[in-house]
Design a protein around this motif. Structure first.
Motif, PDB file in Angstrom:
ATOM      1  N   CYS A 141       0.904  -1.279  -0.092  1.00  0.00           N
ATOM      2  CA  CYS A 141      -0.073  -0.148  -0.002  1.00  0.00           C
ATOM      3  C   CYS A 141       0.739   1.356   0.175  1.00  0.00           C
ATOM      4  O   CYS A 141       0.742   2.158  -0.518  1.00  0.00           O
ATOM      5  N   LEU A 142       1.788   1.286   0.533  1.00  0.00           N
ATOM      6  CA  LEU A 142       2.880   2.525   0.932  1.00  0.00           C
ATOM      7  C   LEU A 142       3.504   2.594  -0.465  1.00  0.00           C
ATOM      8  O   LEU A 142       3.469   3.699  -0.840  1.00  0.00           O
ATOM      9  N   PHE A 143       4.043   1.674  -1.051  1.00  0.00           N
ATOM     10  CA  PHE A 143       5.239   1.812  -2.017  1.00  0.00           C
ATOM     11  C   PHE A 143       4.639   1.574  -3.522  1.00  0.00           C
ATOM     12  O   PHE A 143       5.294   1.876  -4.340  1.00  0.00           O
ATOM     13  N   LEU A 144       3.501   0.871  -3.451  1.00  0.00           N
ATOM     14  CA  LEU A 144       3.007   0.588  -4.842  1.00  0.00           C
ATOM     15  C   LEU A 144       1.564   0.894  -5.057  1.00  0.00           C
ATOM     16  O   LEU A 144       1.349   1.774  -6.043  1.00  0.00           O
ATOM     17  N   ILE A 145       0.678   0.881  -4.010  1.00  0.00           N
ATOM     18  CA  ILE A 145      -0.883   1.122  -4.750  1.00  0.00           C
ATOM     19  C   ILE A 145      -1.046   2.690  -4.660  1.00  0.00           C
ATOM     20  O   ILE A 145      -1.781   3.030  -5.620  1.00  0.00           O
ATOM     21  N   PHE A 146      -0.444   3.262  -3.804  1.00  0.00           N
ATOM     22  CA  PHE A 146      -0.790   4.943  -3.919  1.00  0.00           C
ATOM     23  C   PHE A 146      -0.207   5.459  -5.193  1.00  0.00           C
ATOM     24  O   PHE A 146      -0.412   6.726  -5.577  1.00  0.00           O
ATOM     25  N   PHE A 147       0.760   4.933  -5.576  1.00  0.00           N
ATOM     26  CA  PHE A 147       1.651   5.087  -7.020  1.00  0.00           C
ATOM     27  C   PHE A 147       0.761   4.837  -8.105  1.00  0.00           C
ATOM     28  O   PHE A 147       0.414   5.477  -9.173  1.00  0.00           O
ATOM     29  N   PHE A 207      -2.423   3.648  -8.202  1.00  0.00           N
ATOM     30  CA  PHE A 207      -4.163   3.805  -7.959  1.00  0.00           C
ATOM     31  C   PHE A 207      -4.497   5.221  -8.762  1.00  0.00           C
ATOM     32  O   PHE A 207      -5.380   4.849  -9.648  1.00  0.00           O
ATOM     33  N   PRO A 208      -3.619   6.218  -8.649  1.00  0.00           N
ATOM     34  CA  PRO A 208      -4.239   7.269  -9.686  1.00  0.00           C
ATOM     35  C   PRO A 208      -4.013   7.040 -11.031  1.00  0.00           C
ATOM     36  O   PRO A 208      -5.029   7.373 -11.907  1.00  0.00           O
ATOM     37  N   ILE A 209      -3.074   6.305 -11.520  1.00  0.00           N
ATOM     38  CA  ILE A 209      -2.908   5.897 -13.058  1.00  0.00           C
ATOM     39  C   ILE A 209      -4.170   5.056 -13.551  1.00  0.00           C
ATOM     40  O   ILE A 209      -4.737   5.273 -14.266  1.00  0.00           O
ATOM     41  N   ILE A 210      -4.504   3.989 -12.572  1.00  0.00           N
ATOM     42  CA  ILE A 210      -5.557   2.934 -12.930  1.00  0.00           C
ATOM     43  C   ILE A 210      -6.760   3.653 -12.965  1.00  0.00           C
ATOM     44  O   ILE A 210      -7.708   3.315 -13.745  1.00  0.00           O
ATOM     45  N   THR A 211      -6.806   4.651 -11.908  1.00  0.00           N
ATOM     46  CA  THR A 211      -8.306   5.310 -11.693  1.00  0.00           C
ATOM     47  C   THR A 211      -8.482   6.061 -13.080  1.00  0.00           C
ATOM     48  O   THR A 211      -9.851   6.177 -13.619  1.00  0.00           O
ATOM     49  N   ILE A 212      -7.343   6.804 -13.585  1.00  0.00           N
ATOM     50  CA  ILE A 212      -7.817   7.766 -14.915  1.00  0.00           C
ATOM     51  C   ILE A 212      -7.880   6.799 -15.918  1.00  0.00           C
ATOM     52  O   ILE A 212      -9.048   7.080 -16.685  1.00  0.00           O
ATOM     53  N   LEU A 213      -7.235   5.690 -16.144  1.00  0.00           N
ATOM     54  CA  LEU A 213      -7.565   4.933 -17.486  1.00  0.00           C
ATOM     55  C   LEU A 213      -8.907   4.028 -17.291  1.00  0.00           C
ATOM     56  O   LEU A 213      -9.566   4.025 -18.282  1.00  0.00           O
ATOM     57  N   ILE A 214      -9.371   3.673 -15.985  1.00  0.00           N
ATOM     58  CA  ILE A 214     -10.972   3.222 -15.903  1.00  0.00           C
ATOM     59  C   ILE A 214     -11.818   4.352 -16.390  1.00  0.00           C
ATOM     60  O   ILE A 214     -12.700   4.057 -16.894  1.00  0.00           O
ATOM     61  N   LYS A 215     -11.591   5.337 -15.940  1.00  0.00           N
ATOM     62  CA  LYS A 215     -12.355   6.562 -15.916  1.00  0.00           C
ATOM     63  C   LYS A 215     -12.566   6.770 -17.569  1.00  0.00           C
ATOM     64  O   LYS A 215     -13.824   7.019 -18.168  1.00  0.00           O
ATOM     65  N   ILE A 216     -11.398   6.852 -18.222  1.00  0.00           N
ATOM     66  CA  ILE A 216     -11.317   7.063 -19.780  1.00  0.00           C
ATOM     67  C   ILE A 216     -11.997   5.959 -20.445  1.00  0.00           C
ATOM     68  O   ILE A 216     -12.759   6.307 -21.435  1.00  0.00           O
ATOM     69  N   GLY A 257     -18.925   4.473 -15.048  1.00  0.00           N
ATOM     70  CA  GLY A 257     -19.071   3.599 -13.988  1.00  0.00           C
ATOM     71  C   GLY A 257     -18.017   3.810 -12.851  1.00  0.00           C
ATOM     72  O   GLY A 257     -17.010   4.828 -13.065  1.00  0.00           O
ATOM     73  N   PRO A 258     -18.223   3.204 -11.766  1.00  0.00           N
ATOM     74  CA  PRO A 258     -17.447   3.344 -10.534  1.00  0.00           C
ATOM     75  C   PRO A 258     -15.998   2.734 -10.737  1.00  0.00           C
ATOM     76  O   PRO A 258     -15.779   1.958 -11.580  1.00  0.00           O
ATOM     77  N   ILE A 259     -14.957   3.253  -9.858  1.00  0.00           N
ATOM     78  CA  ILE A 259     -13.647   2.832 -10.080  1.00  0.00           C
ATOM     79  C   ILE A 259     -13.542   1.334  -9.375  1.00  0.00           C
ATOM     80  O   ILE A 259     -12.923   0.574 -10.017  1.00  0.00           O
ATOM     81  N   PHE A 260     -14.373   1.169  -8.377  1.00  0.00           N
ATOM     82  CA  PHE A 260     -14.073  -0.233  -7.718  1.00  0.00           C
ATOM     83  C   PHE A 260     -15.416  -0.900  -7.932  1.00  0.00           C
ATOM     84  O   PHE A 260     -16.479  -0.502  -8.191  1.00  0.00           O
ATOM     85  N   PHE A 261     -15.327  -2.252  -8.046  1.00  0.00           N
ATOM     86  CA  PHE A 261     -16.187  -3.255  -7.798  1.00  0.00           C
ATOM     87  C   PHE A 261     -16.301  -3.912  -6.731  1.00  0.00           C
ATOM     88  O   PHE A 261     -15.206  -4.564  -6.360  1.00  0.00           O
ATOM     89  N   THR A 313     -13.847  -4.634 -20.432  1.00  0.00           N
ATOM     90  CA  THR A 313     -13.580  -3.419 -21.316  1.00  0.00           C
ATOM     91  C   THR A 313     -11.910  -3.660 -21.538  1.00  0.00           C
ATOM     92  O   THR A 313     -11.330  -4.561 -20.972  1.00  0.00           O
ATOM     93  N   LYS A 314     -11.522  -2.818 -22.440  1.00  0.00           N
ATOM     94  CA  LYS A 314     -10.109  -2.737 -22.994  1.00  0.00           C
ATOM     95  C   LYS A 314      -8.998  -2.612 -21.790  1.00  0.00           C
ATOM     96  O   LYS A 314      -8.268  -3.410 -21.483  1.00  0.00           O
ATOM     97  N   ILE A 315      -9.456  -1.515 -20.988  1.00  0.00           N
ATOM     98  CA  ILE A 315      -8.375  -1.526 -19.971  1.00  0.00           C
ATOM     99  C   ILE A 315      -8.535  -2.769 -18.750  1.00  0.00           C
ATOM    100  O   ILE A 315      -7.491  -3.166 -18.158  1.00  0.00           O
ATOM    101  N   GLY A 316      -9.749  -3.184 -18.739  1.00  0.00           N
ATOM    102  CA  GLY A 316     -10.281  -4.139 -17.756  1.00  0.00           C
ATOM    103  C   GLY A 316      -9.671  -5.674 -18.141  1.00  0.00           C
ATOM    104  O   GLY A 316      -9.103  -6.276 -17.389  1.00  0.00           O
TER     105      GLY A 316
END
Length: 455
Positions: free
Chosen positions: A276-282, A284-293, A297-301, A340-343
């Motif tokens: 969580c400290l060294f990977l996810i917080f880095f 997360f923002p990238i994956i969030t943007i890709l899912i939204k683009i 729908g929501p980011i999380f399932f 989805t494609k990113i999925g």
């Protein structure tokens, strides 16, 4: 202490390491008067006595020849945990001004390393001796039940276990030629390097069994009972006691032990915190943007899954599908149009599972364990696959033994799920921290190589 002769050397070397390393520790300390000398002598003796007393509780020197290296190291780990506490208490009796914490840590780490290496050396040494046909226990097998052949095959095929098959005696032979066989026993048992395996619930009468058992034990020969229950990868045995009465627990597994629970939970928390400290917080923002683009729908399932002892919990994932109302009830298939494609990328790289590290921190999941299935799958397969629910004896995992063994992806037939469940139950029965680390390593390799079974 009841010390097996092959482990007497281990006891001597452990005591030698403690004394030798303690003397090295004292060599760095300035002893100014006779009182200090007495204190340090008393502490050295206390260390040795503490190790011996604690070994009574950990049974570190009660190791049978057929024990695995994992069992030996597990006993050693428990002993070291108690000895570390004793070390802290003992050195708390004197002034720390003469002793640095760094020196105490060096003493402990050096002792642990030397003892682990020595145990590995002795384990390999005695296995090689057994493979050469030396120092073997001659084994007599009496009567038969559905499991007897399995034991005979293990003795004949696994010489490294330290046994040699001397004779197999049928119930008919035992009953009709009892006098001659007891004479045979008398001659053989003079050598003492014998063991008798008796098959429970065979054809021999109960009275004859007790007669055999008493004769064997009166000659100081080990007497073992071969159980008649079904032996497979979903059955574990543990001898327990109700007051002084023995009970055989058929639902025993390593993670029922409180110490093992603490070890696994501590590892889960530390590993998840690191991720969580060294990977996810880095990431997360990238994956969030890709899912939204990629899709609305929501980011999380979030989906209900069954965890430890069948208790339901909310399992988190990155959303990889378009929401058409079937995502929680219909399993994913190859070339699923909902993905989805990113999925598809997140699934292939297993990045969609990263939010489950929060499930681990909450205590619903573990880093390694049987993968949680949809509740609809649990309901269906628990009715058609024998002992399906045994996988819920432990917490579900982000990754698992079944996944790294290739049992991942679409379930095209009941056999696919059955293979997965058999592997999950094997994990439940044979858990160890080393196995978890191995599975994590194999998972990381699969992430970078790509897993063709991922969908």
């Amino acid at each position: 202490m009841n010390i097996h002769k092959n482990n007497f050397l281990q006891l001597i070397t452990d005591i030698f390491y403690i004394i030798f390393l303690y003397l090295l520790l004292l060599a760095k300390i300035k002893i100014t008067n006779q009182l200090d000398s007495f204190h340090f002598f008393f502490l050295g003796v206390s260390l040795v006595i503490s190790w011996l007393i604690l070994s009574l509780y950990s049974s570190i020197y009660r190791i049978e020849r057929h024990y695995s290296l994992l069992v030996i190291y597990r006993k050693f780990s428990y002993q070291i945990l108690m000895f570390t506490v004793a070390l802290i208490v003992i050195f708390g009796l004197i002034d720390y001004s003469n002793i640095e914490i760094r020196d105490l840590l060096t003493f402990l780490v050096t002792f642990i390393s030397a003892s682990l290496i020595n145990r590995l050396f002795l384990f390999i040494y005695f296995k090689k001796i057994h493979l050469r046909g030396q120092n073997l226990i001659n084994t007599i097998v009496i009567d038969s039940n559905p499991n007897t052949v399995k034991y005979i095959n293990s003795i004949q095929q696994r010489k490294d276990l330290g046994y040699r098959l001397d004779k197999v005696i049928s119930s008919e032979e035992m009953t009709n030629n009892k006098h001659e066989i007891f004479e045979y026993f008398s001659k053989k048992f003079m050598h003492k390097n014998y063991a008798v395996f008796y098959s429970l619930n065979g054809e021999c009468s109960r009275d004859l069994r007790y007669e055999i058992q008493n004769f064997v034990q009166e000659n100081y020969i080990n007497f073992y009972l071969i159980p008649d229950q079904n032996l497979n990868d979903d059955t574990s045995y543990k001898l327990e006691f109700l007051d002084h009465l023995p009970l055989i627990n058929l639902n025993a597994h390593p993670l029922k032990d409180e110490f093992n629970k603490v070890v696994k939970r501590t590892f889960d928390i530390l590993f998840s915190f690191f991720v969580c400290l060294f990977l996810i917080f880095f990431i997360f923002p990238i994956i969030t943007i890709l899912i939204k683009i990629d899709s609305k729908g929501p980011i999380f399932f979030t989906q209900k899954r069954r965890g430890l002892n069948g208790k339901e919990f909310d399992c988190y994932k990155f959303r990889t599908m378009r929401n058409d109302g079937t995502n929680s009830i219909q399993a994913t298939v190859v070339n699923d149009s909902r993905v989805t494609k990113i999925g598809n990328f997140l699934r292939k790289t297993s990045l969609d599972e990263f939010p489950q590290f929060f499930n681990v921190l909450k205590g619903d999941m573990s880093i390694v364990g049987p993968r949680p299935h949809m509740i609809s799958q649990d309901i269906y397969y628990s009715k058609i696959i024998k002992k399906y629910n045994l996988r819920n004896y432990v917490k579900p995992g982000i990754t698992g033994l079944a996944q790294v063994k290739g049992y991942r992806g679409a379930i095209d037939c009941d056999k696919d799920m059955e293979d997965r469940i058999i592997t999950d139950i094997f994990y439940v029965r044979n858990w160890s921290l080393l196995l978890d680390i191995q599975i994590i390593y194999q998972t990381i390799v699969l992430i970078f190589k790509g897993d063709e079974n991922a969908i």
